[in-house]
Design a protein around this motif. Structure first.
Motif, PDB file in Angstrom:
ATOM      1  N   LEU A 205       2.378  -1.915  -1.448  1.00  0.00           N
ATOM      2  CA  LEU A 205       1.897  -0.742  -0.718  1.00  0.00           C
ATOM      3  C   LEU A 205       1.748  -1.044   0.768  1.00  0.00           C
ATOM      4  O   LEU A 205       2.042  -0.184   1.613  1.00  0.00           O
ATOM      5  CB  LEU A 205       0.562  -0.271  -1.306  1.00  0.00           C
ATOM      6  CG  LEU A 205      -0.023   1.005  -0.694  1.00  0.00           C
ATOM      7  CD1 LEU A 205       0.937   2.179  -0.874  1.00  0.00           C
ATOM      8  CD2 LEU A 205      -1.371   1.333  -1.317  1.00  0.00           C
ATOM      9  N   ASN A 206       1.321  -2.253   1.113  1.00  0.00           N
ATOM     10  CA  ASN A 206       1.209  -2.643   2.522  1.00  0.00           C
ATOM     11  C   ASN A 206       2.571  -2.594   3.209  1.00  0.00           C
ATOM     12  O   ASN A 206       2.687  -2.127   4.350  1.00  0.00           O
ATOM     13  CB  ASN A 206       0.600  -4.042   2.642  1.00  0.00           C
ATOM     14  CG  ASN A 206      -0.877  -4.059   2.315  1.00  0.00           C
ATOM     15  OD1 ASN A 206      -1.561  -3.039   2.449  1.00  0.00           O
ATOM     16  ND2 ASN A 206      -1.388  -5.190   1.863  1.00  0.00           N
TER      17      ASN A 206
ATOM     18  N   LYS B 134       0.170   7.113  -4.673  1.00  0.00           N
ATOM     19  CA  LYS B 134      -0.138   7.057  -3.235  1.00  0.00           C
ATOM     20  C   LYS B 134       1.081   7.447  -2.401  1.00  0.00           C
ATOM     21  O   LYS B 134       0.947   8.123  -1.374  1.00  0.00           O
ATOM     22  CB  LYS B 134      -0.634   5.656  -2.871  1.00  0.00           C
ATOM     23  CG  LYS B 134      -1.994   5.315  -3.473  1.00  0.00           C
ATOM     24  CD  LYS B 134      -2.490   3.954  -3.031  1.00  0.00           C
ATOM     25  CE  LYS B 134      -3.827   3.616  -3.688  1.00  0.00           C
ATOM     26  NZ  LYS B 134      -4.906   4.561  -3.294  1.00  0.00           N
ATOM     27  N   VAL B 135       2.249   7.029  -2.850  1.00  0.00           N
ATOM     28  CA  VAL B 135       3.479   7.390  -2.127  1.00  0.00           C
ATOM     29  C   VAL B 135       3.718   8.895  -2.206  1.00  0.00           C
ATOM     30  O   VAL B 135       4.035   9.549  -1.203  1.00  0.00           O
ATOM     31  CB  VAL B 135       4.687   6.613  -2.698  1.00  0.00           C
ATOM     32  CG1 VAL B 135       5.999   7.179  -2.158  1.00  0.00           C
ATOM     33  CG2 VAL B 135       4.576   5.130  -2.365  1.00  0.00           C
TER      34      VAL B 135
ATOM     35  N   GLY C 102       1.210  -4.830  -6.572  1.00  0.00           N
ATOM     36  CA  GLY C 102       1.128  -3.478  -6.031  1.00  0.00           C
ATOM     37  C   GLY C 102       0.491  -3.393  -4.656  1.00  0.00           C
ATOM     38  O   GLY C 102       0.911  -2.593  -3.814  1.00  0.00           O
TER      39      GLY C 102
ATOM     40  N   VAL D 117       0.696   2.920  -7.172  1.00  0.00           N
ATOM     41  CA  VAL D 117       1.516   2.905  -5.953  1.00  0.00           C
ATOM     42  C   VAL D 117       2.316   4.203  -5.862  1.00  0.00           C
ATOM     43  O   VAL D 117       2.397   4.838  -4.805  1.00  0.00           O
ATOM     44  CB  VAL D 117       2.466   1.687  -5.943  1.00  0.00           C
ATOM     45  CG1 VAL D 117       3.400   1.755  -4.734  1.00  0.00           C
ATOM     46  CG2 VAL D 117       1.679   0.383  -5.914  1.00  0.00           C
TER      47      VAL D 117
END
Length: 227
Positions: A40-41, A68-69, A36, A65
């Motif tokens: 995410l990066n 956060k998106v 994850g 993830v």
């Protein structure tokens, strides 16, 4: 340079390779992330055309993830396909119908993969309401409000058997002697104070006798109940 970038986030190499091989040839690039954090990066650094996200991942779960998106007004516009071998793992966190992303169950074939990608792209174009913090919504959905109800409340009343009565012992009481009554102490205690103390001791003794009597009655009552 490929104009379209597809990110596959999955901790299983077989799944990542499978997606790459099943995609039809075209002007796109496949990026791979094994956890994850790495995924995410990529999401934050690359301009992506599609995200394929496994729901169970090391270091940072697919659910984290996803949150956060969805919390970013730009990132949540990227077409998203969530993958999982157990759909209930997803529906425990996100209720159906899935309006803005597509779900792809594992294992899958090429036809299912292409169909999921097309549906994800279609859903991503749908108008969405104002941004609401996903974490806050999840917290409200998962929280349990504790309310007190007089009708269902259970009051624990102390029973006689569980109550310990601490009573002063006559043996521990220092009784002034005749000598102390006749002669003032070194501290200058008067005869009046000593007499008052003696009266208190007498009252205490009477109270102790009364408590002993009550305690004897309680013990007798308990013994009868046990029989």
């Amino acid at each position: 340079m490929a104009s379209n970038k597809i990110l596959v986030i999955d901790d299983t190499t077989v799944v990542r390779v499978k997606v790459r091989e099943m995609l039809p040839p075209g002007n796109f690039e496949v990026l791979e992330a094994k956890d994850g954090v790495e995924g995410l990066n990529f999401i934050l650094q690359e301009k992506l055309s599609l995200i394929m996200l496994d729901f169970l991942l090391p270091k940072m779960s697919g659910w984290e993830v996803f949150q956060k998106v969805q919390a970013d007004p730009e990132l949540r516009k990227i077409p998203l396909v969530i993958m999982s071998g157990r759909k209930e793992e997803v529906t425990e966190k996100i209720t159906e119908p899935f309006e803005y992303f597509e779900f792809l169950g594992k294992p899958f074939d090429q036809k299912q993969l292409i169909s999921a990608i097309k549906l994800a792209m279609t859903k991503a174009k749908q108008p969405r309401p104002e941004l609401v913090a996903v974490g806050a919504v999840a917290a409200v959905k998962n929280s349990t409000v504790a309310t007190s109800n007089v009708a269902t409340a259970t009051v624990a009343a102390p029973t006689v058997a569980n109550v310990a009565v601490a009573t002063p012992s006559v043996a521990n009481t220092v009784m002034p002697t005749a000598a102390s009554n006749a002669t003032p102490s070194a501290g200058g205690v008067s005869d009046v104070e000593i007499n008052a103390l003696n009266e208190k001791i007498v009252k205490m003794q009477a109270e102790i006798d009364g408590l002993k009597k009550q305690l004897t009655q309680v013990v007798t009552f308990i013994k009868q109940k046990i029989k």
